[in-house]
Design a protein around this motif. Structure first.
Motif, short mmCIF file in Angstrom:
data_model
loop_
_atom_site.label_atom_id
_atom_site.label_comp_id
_atom_site.label_asym_id
_atom_site.label_seq_id
_atom_site.Cartn_x
_atom_site.Cartn_y
_atom_site.Cartn_z
N ASP A 235 0.73 -1.16 -0.13
CA ASP A 235 -0.11 0.12 -0.05
C ASP A 235 0.89 1.26 -0.10
O ASP A 235 0.57 2.23 0.69
CB ASP A 235 -0.70 0.12 1.29
CG ASP A 235 -2.01 -1.45 1.32
OD1 ASP A 235 -2.57 -1.49 0.28
OD2 ASP A 235 -1.76 -2.00 2.19
N VAL A 236 1.96 1.21 -0.50
CA VAL A 236 2.85 2.38 -0.60
C VAL A 236 2.59 3.17 -2.01
O VAL A 236 2.18 2.59 -3.11
CB VAL A 236 4.26 1.99 -0.78
CG1 VAL A 236 5.17 3.02 -0.95
CG2 VAL A 236 4.64 1.49 0.58
N GLY A 257 2.29 1.41 3.63
CA GLY A 257 1.33 2.57 3.70
C GLY A 257 2.18 3.85 3.54
O GLY A 257 1.58 5.01 3.63
N VAL A 258 3.62 3.76 3.22
CA VAL A 258 4.21 5.34 2.83
C VAL A 258 3.65 5.86 1.57
O VAL A 258 3.64 5.19 0.76
CB VAL A 258 5.72 4.87 2.79
CG1 VAL A 258 6.46 6.16 2.53
CG2 VAL A 258 6.21 4.46 4.31
N LYS A 259 3.71 7.20 1.71
CA LYS A 259 3.06 7.93 0.33
C LYS A 259 4.19 8.86 0.20
O LYS A 259 4.55 9.71 1.20
CB LYS A 259 1.95 8.52 1.02
CG LYS A 259 0.95 7.75 1.53
CD LYS A 259 0.17 6.55 0.69
CE LYS A 259 -0.97 5.76 1.22
NZ LYS A 259 -1.11 4.64 0.62
N LEU A 260 4.71 8.65 -0.81
CA LEU A 260 5.95 9.67 -1.44
C LEU A 260 5.36 10.52 -2.76
O LEU A 260 4.83 9.86 -3.65
CB LEU A 260 7.18 9.02 -1.80
CG LEU A 260 7.64 8.16 -0.81
CD1 LEU A 260 8.89 7.42 -1.34
CD2 LEU A 260 8.07 8.80 0.45
N ASP A 261 4.99 11.67 -2.53
CA ASP A 261 4.78 12.39 -3.86
C ASP A 261 5.83 12.64 -4.98
O ASP A 261 6.81 11.87 -4.94
CB ASP A 261 4.50 13.79 -2.98
CG ASP A 261 3.80 14.71 -4.19
OD1 ASP A 261 3.36 14.39 -5.34
OD2 ASP A 261 3.53 15.96 -3.80
N PRO B 212 -7.30 11.40 5.55
CA PRO B 212 -6.87 10.50 6.82
C PRO B 212 -7.86 9.61 6.93
O PRO B 212 -9.12 9.97 7.10
CB PRO B 212 -6.98 11.84 7.94
CG PRO B 212 -6.92 12.97 7.10
CD PRO B 212 -7.21 12.75 5.81
N ASP B 213 -7.43 8.40 7.30
CA ASP B 213 -8.61 7.47 7.35
C ASP B 213 -8.17 6.33 8.53
O ASP B 213 -7.80 5.41 8.18
CB ASP B 213 -8.89 6.56 5.96
CG ASP B 213 -9.81 5.69 6.12
OD1 ASP B 213 -10.46 5.64 7.03
OD2 ASP B 213 -10.07 5.21 4.86
N LYS B 214 -8.55 6.71 9.65
CA LYS B 214 -8.27 5.78 10.82
C LYS B 214 -8.91 4.43 10.83
O LYS B 214 -8.51 3.47 11.16
CB LYS B 214 -8.70 6.47 12.13
CG LYS B 214 -7.68 7.70 12.49
CD LYS B 214 -7.83 8.43 13.65
CE LYS B 214 -6.91 9.82 13.88
NZ LYS B 214 -7.87 10.71 14.65
N TRP B 221 -3.84 6.56 5.56
CA TRP B 221 -4.17 7.20 4.32
C TRP B 221 -5.13 6.53 3.67
O TRP B 221 -4.76 5.40 3.04
CB TRP B 221 -3.04 7.73 3.78
CG TRP B 221 -1.99 8.40 4.65
CD1 TRP B 221 -0.84 7.81 5.11
CD2 TRP B 221 -2.13 9.62 5.23
NE1 TRP B 221 -0.08 8.68 5.82
CE2 TRP B 221 -0.86 9.97 5.92
CE3 TRP B 221 -2.93 10.89 5.28
CZ2 TRP B 221 -0.75 11.03 6.62
CZ3 TRP B 221 -2.80 11.90 5.67
CH2 TRP B 221 -1.50 12.22 6.40
N SER B 222 -6.03 7.26 3.13
CA SER B 222 -7.02 6.75 1.92
C SER B 222 -6.83 7.25 0.78
O SER B 222 -6.90 8.47 0.65
CB SER B 222 -8.33 6.67 2.58
OG SER B 222 -9.29 5.76 1.99
N LYS B 223 -6.47 6.57 -0.33
CA LYS B 223 -6.24 7.28 -1.53
C LYS B 223 -7.52 8.00 -2.19
O LYS B 223 -8.45 7.61 -2.05
CB LYS B 223 -5.57 6.52 -2.63
CG LYS B 223 -5.24 7.31 -3.94
CD LYS B 223 -4.73 6.16 -4.86
CE LYS B 223 -4.38 6.93 -6.24
NZ LYS B 223 -3.24 7.95 -6.24
#
Lengths: 364, 364, 364
Positions: A235-236, A257-261, B212-214, B221-223
């Motif tokens: 989920d990256v 779950g890391v999100k990199l722009d 943000p999606d706890k 994080w929810s895309k």
């Protein structure tokens, strides 16, 4: 504005909500009509047209509610109540409402359903022009035109590899991951499931490692070949033209779950904890250890060989020069000013130490 | 130094000036020779050789005028006069001069003529290795080797698509636009006419949008899937490895005549007004609205959801944290100093608020 | 951890040291065993396993020496002595040691041997899917799948061109150079020998040159076509997604032994002196002249048309706004602080000039 599905593929509003993943959310449809509309796309309140669903998450846009041409609107309960009252006063029916205490999140989940539906329309095969070696391919894999996959790569079920991607020998891509066109994966890159990489990203380039070497007839610097890999969790998301270097001997690690722009640079041996998010143009030097759930504003910079604990938030354009051992928000940005004022203040800034001594002298 | 055309294709100086677009400029050739030279290329005063045209725009280089080996030189009227006098005193003929009150601009227009002439030598066909779907192709289109164009793209007349480009379904490229090799256009990108994109640029990647999606078992994080497009005007230039994200629901918009250097990142939903120019490594976060005729120095950074009016000039490496409602020049850069001095001043900087209180105490 | 060669291709420790380039270094093997181990890979002290060589360069990791599972370890003489004593006290044999006063450099040289050995396993031919024009190819050249090389390029011996690279007409690549996949070389790029380019780099894109042109009906800016090239020396390394623009009329120049990390932007006409190294995300504007043996920290920025002498060291995230004529270390970074403290100090920073006047008033 964006119509996403052909009319005959578009679900009705109730079908859509049943099909989307709304786990953890409660919602209900309020409608005075007998038949619920088909929803073929999504839009903003101001931009949505017929057969499109809109949402109101920011109270600032509430005034757009009445004039919206959307076929249905997601709103919070209090907004629904006042909107109903306004409609009643005006003697107007209004479009169906989806009432939910978290409209933006419900919108996100519905948008994800559309995204999956569109993705489902991709051909699930290997394009005849792709160059695919002796590779383990899962079920439902899509390989685009002119992609290259070297011998020994392992590609999980339902993976999409875009046109012109390069996947080196020994890479592994987990089920459901999606690579947009023109991504490079060097040798020894391991990706988890449902991970998304935008076009132009380079994963596994050589780390920037050199030993000073005065005896080297070819120059000051002797290259340290980089033999580690890159290990990316589930989920990256990795943005366009972002680069993540391979480790020197062990893996550079990107947590779940890391999100990199876009345009981010991650140096070799760095570790980024789960669910940390970085905005565009951030740079992280080598061997940094960054905690979980951190956020970094655009163009923030982190020096190498330091540690940042969980739940640290770095503001945009701020440089982290030393380890941070306490959660919180940190900033290091020069305040913007009209150039003439900046010039005056900057001149004094160069003399701050002297200025302090002058204050001390006055105090004595 | 660069010879651009073969001798038999090179125009004479007067032919060149007649062929170039000199609209709005006045010029005249001064020559004592019977025959004007052929001009096959362009060069600096110091570097130009036979059959090359040079120019003098910066008075700093005037001393190079006499020793230049150029076949002809563009100069301003006052320089022409003093140069003629010097030549007469020395009893030397000198090379032909092109006298124009704006030598640099005349040079630019002539250089553009050479650029078009060279471009005219490109093969105007679809390379046999390109993968072109069911596409609308204009006249005189050039598609390079191994480019991919998906079904439904619309390509205008005289467009050049370089080797290895990826053009997604539903893109539109206006007449005369030019994509260098290895550019990605995602679905829903619209480009105007005469727009130029350098290699490695990615247009239409997903905007960086997460709710943000706890409750999400897969993380914080929810895309937010990104369904908007990118709309690019006429006469735009986009640099190498620059990235422009698609909008969330509506288009990211780049106005006519905008010039973006390399390695720039433009976030989703951003709007950039006509003729604004940004130097390398600039970052603009999402939903910023930037006016016309602005300029941004290298590595400047603009936060999201703010507005900058027309005719604002941001200095290099400066961070814009809030809206700017007045034209002018703005700066936010720390002044460089020797490291030891910086250390002292930086230490005081951390105590500025305390320092002010000490001054207040002294004043009381 | 990384096993790099198959067991039957792995040299014994003494064979490895004889094969590696250890010129300028002295070393000796200390072993109590009759037979020296085969070395198939390299690892950290903590991560190395059987048939892997480790090294101890940083005293901080000395405690890992005894528990290391490596088959051999490179150590400095003093460490070797104390380790021998510890082993003797414990009555344990220990693995063979390679004693050298510069363990890290010896490790680097051995790692380079492995790198060459692995590179030697690449197929030395032109992949059937590559599109290669009328090109001069040296001996032992490897061209990967779907690479494009235009007519007239000159490729030296033992050059490796990765999958999907684009090499324009008129490029020259010196012997032993290595291009990872998806690199673009525009027309007129010259590379020296043993130069290494990571994936996604773009060499020779148009410099960012425009003349203000109010008479241009298509906007404020009139493009200055860029006709120079890029000239790159020997033993240079260029990182992933780094961009180096072509000169306007003459070449942008990168000296021998220069090391550029990822995501760097080098503007047109810039000159970088030999053995200068730049960390990730650095930007250099056009026409800068940078000396030899300089270093630039990550995200440092250099404005255009300035000169930096040899042996200058610029700290991370620092902006160089004017020429530097004295070697040394220079810094321009705002110190990081907790956001609340930053806010207070930043507020005072905007009033620094006023604050100085208040001090002057107090002094009078």
């Amino acid at each position: 504005m964006p119509i996403l599905l052909a009319p005959d593929q578009a679900p009705t509003l109730d079908e859509l909500l049943a099909a989307a993943d709304t786990s953890g959310l409660t919602w209900q449809i309020e409608s005075s009509a007998d038949v619920l509309p088909r929803i073929a796309g999504l839009g903003t309140l101001a931009g949505a047209g017929a057969s499109e669903l809109a949402f109101l998450a920011n109270p600032r846009y509430q005034s757009q509610l009445e004039s919206s041409q959307a076929s249905a609107i997601i709103v919070a309960p209090d907004v629904a109540a006042s909107h109903r009252a306004a409609l009643a006063a005006a003697g107007v029916a209004g479009c169906p409402l989806v009432v939910c205490s978290e409209p933006y999140l419900l919108y996100a989940r519905i948008a994800q359903w559309f995204d999956r539906a569109m993705r489902g329309q991709l051909p699930r095969d290997v394009h005849r022009t792709a160059v695919v070696g002796d590779v383990s391919l899962g079920n439902g894999v899509s390989v685009g035109p002119l992609a290259v996959i070297e011998d020994g790569a392992i590609i999980g079920d339902d993976v999409v590899i875009g046109a012109g991607c390069f996947i080196a020998a020994g890479s592994r891509i987990g089920a459901g991951s999606f690579l947009h066109p023109r991504v490079s994966l060097y040798r020894g890159v391991t990706m988890g499931e449902r991970t998304l990489i935008q076009s132009g990203a380079v994963i596994g380039g050589d780390g920037f490692g050199f030993a000073p070497d005065k005896r080297n007839p070819r120059g000051l610097w002797s290259k340290i070949p980089q033999f580690g890999g890159v290990s990316i969790g589930n989920d990256v998301e990795i943005g366009a033209n972002t680069t993540i270097d391979r480790g020197a001997l062990e893996d550079t690690r990107i947590g779940d779950g890391v999100k990199l722009d876009n345009q981010i640079q991650i140096g070799h041996n760095t570790q980024i904890g789960a669910h940390t998010a970085m905005a565009g143009c951030v740079g992280v030097a080598g061997s940094a250890i960054i905690g979980e759930r951190c956020t970094f504003g655009g163009s923030a910079m982190v020096l190498g060989h330091l540690t940042i604990v969980d739940d640290v938030h770095i503001s945009a354009a701020s440089l982290v020069m030393s380890s941070i051992d306490k959660p919180g928000r940190y900033t290091a940005a020069f305040p913007l000013a009209e150039h003439r004022d900046w010039e005056k203040n900057a001149a004094v800034l160069r003399q701050l130490a002297r200025l302090r001594r002058r204050i001390q002298a006055l105090e004595e």
